[in-house]
Design a protein around this motif. Structure first.
Motif, PDB file in Angstrom:
ATOM      1  N   THR A  69       0.840  -1.197   0.000  1.00 57.04           N
ATOM      2  CA  THR A  69       0.000   0.000   0.000  1.00 57.04           C
ATOM      3  C   THR A  69       0.873   1.245   0.000  1.00 57.04           C
ATOM      4  OG1 THR A  69      -1.720  -1.184   1.232  1.00 57.04           O
ATOM      5  CG2 THR A  69      -1.837   1.223   1.240  1.00 57.04           C
ATOM      6  N   LEU A  70       1.910   1.251   0.809  1.00 53.36           N
ATOM      7  CA  LEU A  70       2.824   2.402   0.848  1.00 53.36           C
ATOM      8  C   LEU A  70       3.513   2.599  -0.497  1.00 53.36           C
ATOM      9  CD1 LEU A  70       4.282   1.879   4.409  1.00 53.36           C
ATOM     10  CD2 LEU A  70       2.884   3.821   3.651  1.00 53.36           C
ATOM     11  N   ARG A  71       3.917   1.528  -1.140  1.00 55.71           N
ATOM     12  CA  ARG A  71       4.536   1.611  -2.468  1.00 55.71           C
ATOM     13  C   ARG A  71       3.567   2.274  -3.447  1.00 55.71           C
ATOM     14  NH1 ARG A  71       3.883  -0.983  -7.062  1.00 55.71           N
ATOM     15  NH2 ARG A  71       2.441  -2.452  -6.123  1.00 55.71           N
ATOM     16  N   ALA A  72       2.310   1.841  -3.416  1.00 53.92           N
ATOM     17  CA  ALA A  72       1.305   2.417  -4.319  1.00 53.92           C
ATOM     18  C   ALA A  72       1.046   3.883  -3.984  1.00 53.92           C
ATOM     19  CB  ALA A  72       0.014   1.608  -4.236  1.00 53.92           C
ATOM     20  N   LEU A  79       3.309  10.550  -9.084  1.00 51.40           N
ATOM     21  CA  LEU A  79       3.011  10.371 -10.501  1.00 51.40           C
ATOM     22  C   LEU A  79       1.541  10.564 -10.873  1.00 51.40           C
ATOM     23  CD1 LEU A  79       5.221   7.239 -11.265  1.00 51.40           C
ATOM     24  CD2 LEU A  79       5.806   9.667 -11.536  1.00 51.40           C
ATOM     25  N   LEU A  80       0.646  10.535  -9.880  1.00 48.24           N
ATOM     26  CA  LEU A  80      -0.787  10.527 -10.199  1.00 48.24           C
ATOM     27  C   LEU A  80      -1.582  11.598  -9.462  1.00 48.24           C
ATOM     28  CD1 LEU A  80      -1.130   6.655 -10.243  1.00 48.24           C
ATOM     29  CD2 LEU A  80      -0.959   8.180 -12.215  1.00 48.24           C
ATOM     30  N   GLN A  81      -0.892  12.626  -8.990  1.00 52.49           N
ATOM     31  CA  GLN A  81      -1.498  13.829  -8.418  1.00 52.49           C
ATOM     32  C   GLN A  81      -2.334  13.599  -7.155  1.00 52.49           C
ATOM     33  OE1 GLN A  81      -3.500  15.425 -11.902  1.00 52.49           O
ATOM     34  NE2 GLN A  81      -1.641  16.484 -12.523  1.00 52.49           N
ATOM     35  N   VAL A  82      -1.957  12.633  -6.345  1.00 57.30           N
ATOM     36  CA  VAL A  82      -2.646  12.439  -5.063  1.00 57.30           C
ATOM     37  C   VAL A  82      -2.055  13.398  -4.039  1.00 57.30           C
ATOM     38  CG1 VAL A  82      -2.882  10.818  -3.130  1.00 57.30           C
ATOM     39  CG2 VAL A  82      -3.419  10.097  -5.467  1.00 57.30           C
ATOM     40  N   GLU A  83      -2.939  14.111  -3.355  1.00 60.57           N
ATOM     41  CA  GLU A  83      -2.547  15.095  -2.342  1.00 60.57           C
ATOM     42  C   GLU A  83      -3.121  14.776  -0.967  1.00 60.57           C
ATOM     43  OE1 GLU A  83      -4.473  18.340  -4.234  1.00 60.57           O
ATOM     44  OE2 GLU A  83      -2.720  18.857  -5.459  1.00 60.57           O
ATOM     45  N   ARG A  84      -4.031  13.786  -0.915  1.00 60.86           N
ATOM     46  CA  ARG A  84      -4.664  13.428   0.352  1.00 60.86           C
ATOM     47  C   ARG A  84      -5.022  11.948   0.325  1.00 60.86           C
ATOM     48  NH1 ARG A  84     -10.725  15.775  -0.459  1.00 60.86           N
ATOM     49  NH2 ARG A  84     -10.761  15.581  -2.728  1.00 60.86           N
ATOM     50  N   VAL A  85      -4.994  11.348   1.520  1.00 61.19           N
ATOM     51  CA  VAL A  85      -5.239   9.915   1.653  1.00 61.19           C
ATOM     52  C   VAL A  85      -6.288   9.696   2.734  1.00 61.19           C
ATOM     53  CG1 VAL A  85      -4.233   7.661   2.203  1.00 61.19           C
ATOM     54  CG2 VAL A  85      -2.856   9.384   1.002  1.00 61.19           C
ATOM     55  N   LEU A  86      -7.305   8.919   2.401  1.00 60.13           N
ATOM     56  CA  LEU A  86      -8.331   8.510   3.355  1.00 60.13           C
ATOM     57  C   LEU A  86      -8.193   7.008   3.568  1.00 60.13           C
ATOM     58  CD1 LEU A  86     -10.884   8.866   5.072  1.00 60.13           C
ATOM     59  CD2 LEU A  86     -12.220   8.695   2.945  1.00 60.13           C
ATOM     60  N   VAL A  87      -7.929   6.606   4.815  1.00 62.27           N
ATOM     61  CA  VAL A  87      -7.864   5.191   5.172  1.00 62.27           C
ATOM     62  C   VAL A  87      -9.211   4.842   5.782  1.00 62.27           C
ATOM     63  CG1 VAL A  87      -6.662   3.406   6.490  1.00 62.27           C
ATOM     64  CG2 VAL A  87      -5.374   5.347   5.550  1.00 62.27           C
ATOM     65  N   LEU A 135      -2.304   5.009   9.960  1.00 60.73           N
ATOM     66  CA  LEU A 135      -2.202   6.443   9.659  1.00 60.73           C
ATOM     67  C   LEU A 135      -0.795   6.955   9.964  1.00 60.73           C
ATOM     68  CD1 LEU A 135      -5.629   7.675  11.061  1.00 60.73           C
ATOM     69  CD2 LEU A 135      -4.999   7.366   8.649  1.00 60.73           C
ATOM     70  N   GLU A 136      -0.227   6.493  11.055  1.00 61.21           N
ATOM     71  CA  GLU A 136       1.139   6.893  11.410  1.00 61.21           C
ATOM     72  C   GLU A 136       2.158   6.372  10.403  1.00 61.21           C
ATOM     73  OE1 GLU A 136       2.141   9.115  13.805  1.00 61.21           O
ATOM     74  OE2 GLU A 136      -0.025   9.438  13.801  1.00 61.21           O
ATOM     75  N   ARG A 137       1.919   5.179   9.870  1.00 66.79           N
ATOM     76  CA  ARG A 137       2.830   4.653   8.842  1.00 66.79           C
ATOM     77  C   ARG A 137       2.866   5.581   7.639  1.00 66.79           C
ATOM     78  NH1 ARG A 137       3.052  -1.212   6.826  1.00 66.79           N
ATOM     79  NH2 ARG A 137       5.194  -0.575   6.531  1.00 66.79           N
ATOM     80  N   ILE A 138       1.722   6.102   7.255  1.00 65.55           N
ATOM     81  CA  ILE A 138       1.668   7.023   6.119  1.00 65.55           C
ATOM     82  C   ILE A 138       2.298   8.359   6.494  1.00 65.55           C
ATOM     83  CG2 ILE A 138       0.150   8.319   4.563  1.00 65.55           C
ATOM     84  CD1 ILE A 138      -1.879   5.984   4.893  1.00 65.55           C
ATOM     85  N   ARG A 139       1.891   8.896   7.625  1.00 67.55           N
ATOM     86  CA  ARG A 139       2.352  10.239   8.034  1.00 67.55           C
ATOM     87  C   ARG A 139       3.858  10.317   8.222  1.00 67.55           C
ATOM     88  NH1 ARG A 139      -2.667  10.458  12.002  1.00 67.55           N
ATOM     89  NH2 ARG A 139      -4.128  11.617  10.668  1.00 67.55           N
ATOM     90  N   HIS A 140       4.482   9.202   8.594  1.00 68.10           N
ATOM     91  CA  HIS A 140       5.914   9.224   8.894  1.00 68.10           C
ATOM     92  C   HIS A 140       6.759   8.461   7.877  1.00 68.10           C
ATOM     93  CE1 HIS A 140       5.152  11.307  12.585  1.00 68.10           C
ATOM     94  NE2 HIS A 140       4.252  10.411  12.918  1.00 68.10           N
ATOM     95  N   HIS A 141       6.167   8.108   6.761  1.00 70.73           N
ATOM     96  CA  HIS A 141       6.951   7.397   5.751  1.00 70.73           C
ATOM     97  C   HIS A 141       7.961   8.365   5.134  1.00 70.73           C
ATOM     98  CE1 HIS A 141       8.087   5.103   2.231  1.00 70.73           C
ATOM     99  NE2 HIS A 141       7.616   4.046   2.857  1.00 70.73           N
ATOM    100  N   PRO A 142       9.222   7.982   5.071  1.00 71.13           N
ATOM    101  CA  PRO A 142      10.257   8.921   4.601  1.00 71.13           C
ATOM    102  C   PRO A 142      10.125   9.332   3.131  1.00 71.13           C
ATOM    103  CG  PRO A 142      11.172   6.714   4.879  1.00 71.13           C
ATOM    104  CD  PRO A 142       9.786   6.688   5.458  1.00 71.13           C
TER     105      PRO A 142
END
Length: 167
Positions: A69-72, A79-87, A135-142
């Protein structure tokens, strides 16, 4: 060829006759990525007022933020203009109703004789705790930008309501 897929291939013939999404851009027109469960009770676009092309939808068992999921999400952001993520996990989820992956492995082995211990199912009976962790995995992914907006919510499969979670 097997007849096991005849129904869906026949339905696709009818779909292709009225297909209208040709030429749709691959970017997320509304800048959103949705991480949700593969549960068939979830209609990810309709439930959020989205249309084809508006969002990138990532689905897996339990709506978990896995390495894949993080890779995607990295690809979607850059590459695909995502600016926000809803889990968005959901109520009455099978992956949130068991205590551990071991319980799932045991059930599959007992009922079908298949050893699935080489897989991680990411089960967690503490659904809010799992959501907080994801959510923390996303927020803190380098590799993801600090400017990425991230939110968690729970979808109620009995009412269709999405409830934001302050986690």
């Amino acid at each position: 060829m097997s007849n096991a897929f005849e129904d869906v291939l026949s339905a696709n013939e009818k779909y292709a006759e009225r297909f209208s999404l040709g030429g749709l851009r691959p970017a997320a027109a509304r800048g959103i990525a949705l991480v949700t469960c593969m549960d068939s009770r979830i209609e990810p676009l309709d439930m959020l007022g989205l249309a084809p092309g508006d969002a990138k939808v990532l689905r897996n068992a339990g709506a978990r933020v896995t390495d894949d999921t993080l890779r995607a999400l990295v690809l979607a952001v850059y590459l695909l203009q995502v600016e926000r993520v809803l889990v968005l996990p959901h109520t009455r989820c099978k992956m949130a109703s068991v205590d551990s992956d071991d319980a799932v492995h045991e059930t599959i082995h007992r009922n079908y004789g298949v050893d699935t211990r080489s897989l991680e199912f990411h089960t967690n009976s503490d659904q809010l705790g799992a959501l907080r962790h994801d959510l923390e995995r996303i927020r803190h992914h380098p590799l993801l930008p600090d400017t990425l907006e991230v939110m968690g919510a729970i979808y109620d499969v009995d009412t269709g309501k999405v409830s934001p979670m302050d986690v």
